[in-house]
Design a protein around this motif. Structure first.
Motif, mmCIF file in Angstrom:
data_model
loop_
_atom_site.group_PDB
_atom_site.id
_atom_site.type_symbol
_atom_site.label_atom_id
_atom_site.label_comp_id
_atom_site.label_asym_id
_atom_site.label_seq_id
_atom_site.Cartn_x
_atom_site.Cartn_y
_atom_site.Cartn_z
ATOM 1 N N ILE A 1 0.862 -1.181 0.000
ATOM 2 C CA ILE A 1 0.000 0.000 0.000
ATOM 3 C C ILE A 1 0.901 1.235 0.000
ATOM 4 O O ILE A 1 1.858 1.302 0.749
ATOM 5 N N ASN B 1 1.465 5.286 0.443
ATOM 6 C CA ASN B 1 0.900 6.330 1.296
ATOM 7 C C ASN B 1 1.643 7.639 1.117
ATOM 8 O O ASN B 1 2.871 7.637 1.051
ATOM 9 N N PHE C 1 1.750 11.225 3.212
ATOM 10 C CA PHE C 1 1.275 12.011 4.352
ATOM 11 C C PHE C 1 1.692 13.460 4.166
ATOM 12 O O PHE C 1 2.834 13.729 3.807
ATOM 13 N N MET D 1 -3.355 12.627 -10.552
ATOM 14 C CA MET D 1 -3.598 12.581 -9.115
ATOM 15 C C MET D 1 -4.563 13.691 -8.751
ATOM 16 O O MET D 1 -4.709 14.663 -9.485
ATOM 17 N N LEU E 1 -3.917 11.147 9.957
ATOM 18 C CA LEU E 1 -4.257 10.064 9.032
ATOM 19 C C LEU E 1 -5.266 10.548 7.995
ATOM 20 O O LEU E 1 -5.363 9.993 6.904
ATOM 21 N N GLU E 2 -6.048 11.588 8.350
ATOM 22 C CA GLU E 2 -7.005 12.138 7.384
ATOM 23 C C GLU E 2 -6.282 12.886 6.266
ATOM 24 O O GLU E 2 -6.667 12.809 5.116
ATOM 25 N N SER F 1 -3.986 12.644 4.193
ATOM 26 C CA SER F 1 -3.063 11.732 3.527
ATOM 27 C C SER F 1 -3.757 11.147 2.304
ATOM 28 O O SER F 1 -4.966 11.311 2.137
ATOM 29 N N TRP F 2 -2.984 10.478 1.467
ATOM 30 C CA TRP F 2 -3.539 9.686 0.375
ATOM 31 C C TRP F 2 -3.021 8.278 0.548
ATOM 32 O O TRP F 2 -1.863 8.080 0.954
ATOM 33 N N CYS F 3 -3.843 7.287 0.210
ATOM 34 C CA CYS F 3 -3.267 5.953 0.138
ATOM 35 C C CYS F 3 -3.882 5.206 -1.038
ATOM 36 O O CYS F 3 -4.939 5.582 -1.549
ATOM 37 N N GLY F 4 -3.190 4.175 -1.510
ATOM 38 C CA GLY F 4 -3.687 3.400 -2.637
ATOM 39 C C GLY F 4 -3.006 2.049 -2.674
ATOM 40 O O GLY F 4 -1.802 1.966 -2.446
ATOM 41 N N HIS F 5 -3.801 0.997 -2.922
ATOM 42 C CA HIS F 5 -3.216 -0.336 -2.965
ATOM 43 C C HIS F 5 -3.499 -1.026 -4.287
ATOM 44 O O HIS F 5 -2.857 -2.007 -4.621
ATOM 45 N N GLU F 6 -4.484 -0.518 -5.060
ATOM 46 C CA GLU F 6 -4.717 -1.122 -6.378
ATOM 47 C C GLU F 6 -3.558 -0.729 -7.278
ATOM 48 O O GLU F 6 -3.006 0.365 -7.152
ATOM 49 N N ASP G 1 -3.632 2.656 -8.835
ATOM 50 C CA ASP G 1 -3.380 3.764 -7.910
ATOM 51 C C ASP G 1 -1.916 3.851 -7.565
ATOM 52 O O ASP G 1 -1.341 4.930 -7.483
ATOM 53 N N ARG H 1 -0.173 5.614 -10.064
ATOM 54 C CA ARG H 1 -0.390 7.065 -9.977
ATOM 55 C C ARG H 1 0.548 7.683 -8.945
ATOM 56 O O ARG H 1 1.077 8.774 -9.147
ATOM 57 N N PHE H 2 0.745 7.001 -7.841
ATOM 58 C CA PHE H 2 1.666 7.523 -6.828
ATOM 59 C C PHE H 2 3.073 7.676 -7.419
ATOM 60 O O PHE H 2 3.758 8.661 -7.177
#
Ligand SMILES: Cc1cc2nc3c(=O)[nH]c(=O)nc-3n(C[C@H](O)[C@H](O)[C@H](O)COP(=O)(O)OP(=O)(O)OC[C@H]3O[C@@H](n4cnc5c(N)ncnc54)[C@H](O)[C@@H]3O)c2cc1C
Lengths: 254, 515
Positions: free
Chosen positions: B260, B262, B264, B313, B352-353, B355-360, B363, B366-367
């Motif tokens: 995943i 992330n 922050f 993004m 934690l709000e 932030s961005w996260c992505g596991h697919e 995504d 894109r990170f």
């Protein structure tokens, strides 16, 4: 308010390649939440107010859970996976039948229904209309925006005409537009989604017999299928000399 | 089939790389087979004519940029040959122009149908593995060739966990300057102290190594590797094409696990850096830690205004003044880590709000696009300035220091650049003590100032136990760092090594040292 969003998991067509025979190579192609369904969910999230609940529903194989997980990350409050071996091979009719049976039994008191305009794999765009007809509610295709002034209004784009239509409780909209760059969840969203149980329901839970669902409950009978190729006239420039060939092509393009 | 030869016009792409310096050459050779390479190299050797090796030209130091003579591009040597297995695991045998992206795509899609079994049943065995595999070195520029990666010992964010390219090379095959072929895997030939003795199909060679201590404590791509009893494979890795044309290599691959990504966000530079230090103390071992300062985020914001589709993004949050990018494995420990990160980020003004996260997969891509867009934006900016003044080129540091000295080095960066009055942005591999400080040049005057500032910074980085060129190599634009790090003697010793393998200095002359 109780919003229900119907979603589908589809292969990520942007990463589907073709082999040398022109067949789609699905191996290794990831599955994603259908982009139009994501638009529908985004719209529901946008209008959601304090105390409102967004429920997402999909009919699909067990793996479709990951599409629901994404919905939870993006702001859905609860998720239902309708999954049963007998659901396999469902056409648009059997799909709408299953979804409507679920809705009547599990969320009979709902305010608005949301669908994506079409699924990127099947491309029929039929399920929302059939679902609306089975539910006996109004259906509003090509919705691009939802506004609240004196009740909910769907802003529809028919290309030559933009309309604003008043919605009644229980009506269905099918969403055709959204962000070009999909949203990203925050870590807090991910944690919330991870802590939310995805409820799994089968045919018996929903209360449908084997002849109402899946292939057996489908009206569509595909008797044969064949690939059709759009014919384009190919011209081979075989000049030997690249400069001559380039000149020739330039002449044709002109 | 003979190599195709093209004339190099003055705007030929073969005359430059991402350092944006431009060279000159007469002809471009495009070999399709190893025999073509041998023939081209032999011809150049007999005439004593320079031949510069070109991969995908994503290098940042002009290593593939010719100054006279001809160019040999590896672009048609682009096949993945097969899969093998030994006691260290699976490896892929490939030609040099296969890119990092192509290799990973084949691995992810398991499209092995055209691949040979290098060892018995390796292809079938790999297909039957329950997990996917990947090539873990990520040089950020995924269109770079693996041959170029080996020649430059590329590294990148993932080096924190997986080390540089060097750690993944099993075997190399190369055409030496006289056309002789060397085909060696690790363990075949070791130096006797600082001297290699080996045979090719053409001759016997005695190759002395420099006497300097090659710094392996930090990320380092300054100079050729030199250690007592080292493996000959390591002499070729990171040698910037000075010793031979790589025509084949075996690269190990690693088991993939779901990750995943992330990002922050923090209010300012200091808070993000303090968060990074907290993460390092926590022992939670992210796959990498990347840092973006406020200037980097502003660059992205500005670029997205010009081109909203730029990195696919969402917009960077308005109140974000810095960011930290980390990947974690998705496993049983993840939630516990997030709880701890929640506390650490709040202690530093994040949450934690925010932030961005992505596991697919899409995504996560894109990170990485987001990460890549920072250097990319700077390149484009500099390319724009070049129109106004062709002498202007990118000025970015690539210096690493041991983590214990990173605080000190961060202070030195800002103190020095402020003293010179130079605008700059800072981003990069903070987890490895390796930040890229990019100067935003406004005019030629800035360029002169920047050169002096960089020299000062390089001296300081070396004093603090680091390397002035951590991953981008030396090529033609950073040759002075060789003398800074190893003195005149070290440079002379590199020349001696070069001379022993390439007596006429035909291959990539001018890389690292001048004749
Ligand atoms: C936006 C961006 C970000 C980057 N980030 C990183 C990073 O994080 N880490 C990093 O390490 N690099 C980074 N790079 C630099 C670059 O991607 C690497 O240096 C890469 O290894 C170069 O590969 P290439 O195929 O483009 O080689 P080229 O640039 O074509 O050549 C590089 C050197 O290798 C030699 N060479 C190439 N092929 C062969 C061969 N077959 N045999 C012998 N010698 C050969 C050339 O002569 C030259 O000296 C980045 C580049 C860009 C544009």
């Amino acid at each position: 308010m109780r919003f229900v969003v119907f979603v589908k998991q589809v292969p990520d067509t942007s990463s589907v390649g073709t082999d040398e025979n022109g067949n789609l190579m699905r191996e290794g192609v990831p599955s994603i939440l259908n982009p139009y369904c994501e638009f529908a969910l985004d719209m529901a999230c946008r209008v959601k107010g304090e105390g409102d609940i967004i429920s997402v529903v999909t009919m699909g194989p067990p793996q479709a859970e990951s599409a629901l997980f994404r919905c939870l990350e993006l702001g859905a409050d609860e998720a239902f996976l309708l999954t049963d071996r007998a659901f396999a091979g469902a056409d648009v009719y059997a799909t709408a039948k299953t979804l409507s049976a679920f809705l009547k039994k599990f969320i009979p008191d709902h305010d608005l229904l949301f669908c994506g305009r079409q699924a990127m794999d099947g491309d029929t765009a039929q399920v929302p209309a059939e679902l609306a007809s089975m539910m006996g509610c109004g259906q509003f295709y090509y919705t691009e925006d939802l506004v609240f002034s004196d009740g909910w209004k769907a802003v529809q784009n028919y290309y030559d005409e933009e309309r604003e239509c008043a919605l009644k409780k229980g009506d269905l909209i099918s969403v055709s537009k959204g962000e070009t760059d999909p949203r990203l969840p925050s870590v807090a969203d991910y944690i919330r989604a991870s802590g939310t149980e995805i409820k799994k329901l089968d045919r018996v839970d929903i209360g449908l017999g084997t002849f109402s669902v899946g292939l057996k409950g489908s009206k569509t009978r595909i008797t044969s299928s064949r690939p059709v190729s759009i014919s384009r006239r190919g011209i081979l420039t075989d000049g030997g000399d690249p400069t001559e060939a380039a000149k020739h092509i330039k002449g044709m393009v002109r | 089939m003979a190599s195709v030869v093209r004339r190099a016009s003055s705007d030929s792409p073969y005359l430059r790389d991402e350092s944006k310096i431009t060279g000159d050459a007469d002809e471009i050779f495009v070999p399709e087979t190893e025999e073509d390479v041998v023939k081209t190299v032999e011809e150049h050797f007999s005439e004593g004519r320079p031949l510069t090796i070109s991969g995908m030209r994503t290098g940042m130091c002009g290593g593939c940029v010719p100054f006279g003579g001809d160019v040999l591009t590896t672009e048609r040597l682009n096949k993945i040959i097969g899969i093998g297995k030994d006691s260290n695991g699976y490896y892929v045998r490939l030609q040099p122009a296969v890119t990092v992206r192509e290799l990973n795509e084949v691995l992810r899609k398991r499209s092995y149908s055209n691949l040979q079994n290098i060892t018995e049943d390796a292809v079938g065995d790999l297909l039957n593995e329950g997990t996917d595999f990947f090539y873990p070195v990520d040089p950020t520029e995924l269109n770079s060739s693996l041959g170029g990666n080996i020649a430059a010992n590329s590294s990148g964010p993932r080096t924190l966990k997986y080390g540089p390219t060097r750690n993944w090379v099993r075997r190399i095959r190369a055409v030496l300057p006289d056309g002789g072929i060397i085909d060696v895997k690790r363990g075949d030939i070791k130096a006797d102290g600082r001297l290699f003795r080996f045979k090719t199909d053409k001759r016997e060679l005695e190759v002395p190594l420099p006497s300097y201590e090659y710094n392996m404590n930090v990320k380092n791509s300054t100079g050729i590797m030199a250690r007592d009893g080292m493996d000959i494979v390591d002499l070729f890795i990171g040698s910037e094409g000075m010793f031979g044309v790589l025509t084949e290599a075996d690269l190990y691959i690693s088991k993939w696990h779901p990750l995943i990504s992330n990002i922050f966000f923090f209010p300012d530079n200091g808070s993000a850096y303090s968060f990074v230090k907290d993460i390092q103390k926590s022992g939670m071992e992210p796959e990498f830690i990347e840092y973006f300062d406020s200037g980097s985020l502003d660059l992205i914001r500005a670029a997205r205004k010009r081109d909203p589709k730029m990195n696919q993004m969402p917009d960077v949050p308005e109140d974000a003044g810095s960011a930290v990018f980390m990947d974690f494995p998705i496993d049983g420990a993840l939630m516990r880590k997030y709880m701890e990160i929640g506390e650490l980020s709040e202690a530093n003004g994040g949450s934690l709000e925010n932030s961005w996260c992505g596991h697919e997969l899409r995504d996560r891509e894109r990170f990485f696009g987001f990460r890549h867009s920072v250097p990319q934006t700077i390149f484009e900016y500099v390319a724009g300035l070049k129109g106004e003044d062709p002498e202007i080129h990118k000025m970015g540091t690539d210096m690493s220091v041991p983590l214990d000295n990173l605080d000190r080095m961060m202070d030195i960066y800002s103190e020095t650049l402020e003293r010179y009055g130079l605008d700059h942005v800072t981003f990069g591999h903070i987890g490895n003590g390796h930040l890229h400080v990019e100067i935003i040049l406004k005019d030629m005057e800035d360029l002169e100032k920047a050169k002096n500032a960089y020299r000062e910074l390089a001296v300081k980085a070396i004093e603090l136990g680091g390397s002035p060129s951590a991953e981008h190599g030396i090529g033609k634009i950073k040759r002075e760092y060789i003398e800074l790090m190893y003195g005149n003697k070290g440079a002379e010793e590199i020349r001696r090594t070069k001379e022993a393998i390439d007596p006429k200095w035909i291959l990539c002359p001018g890389n690292m040292v001048e004749r």
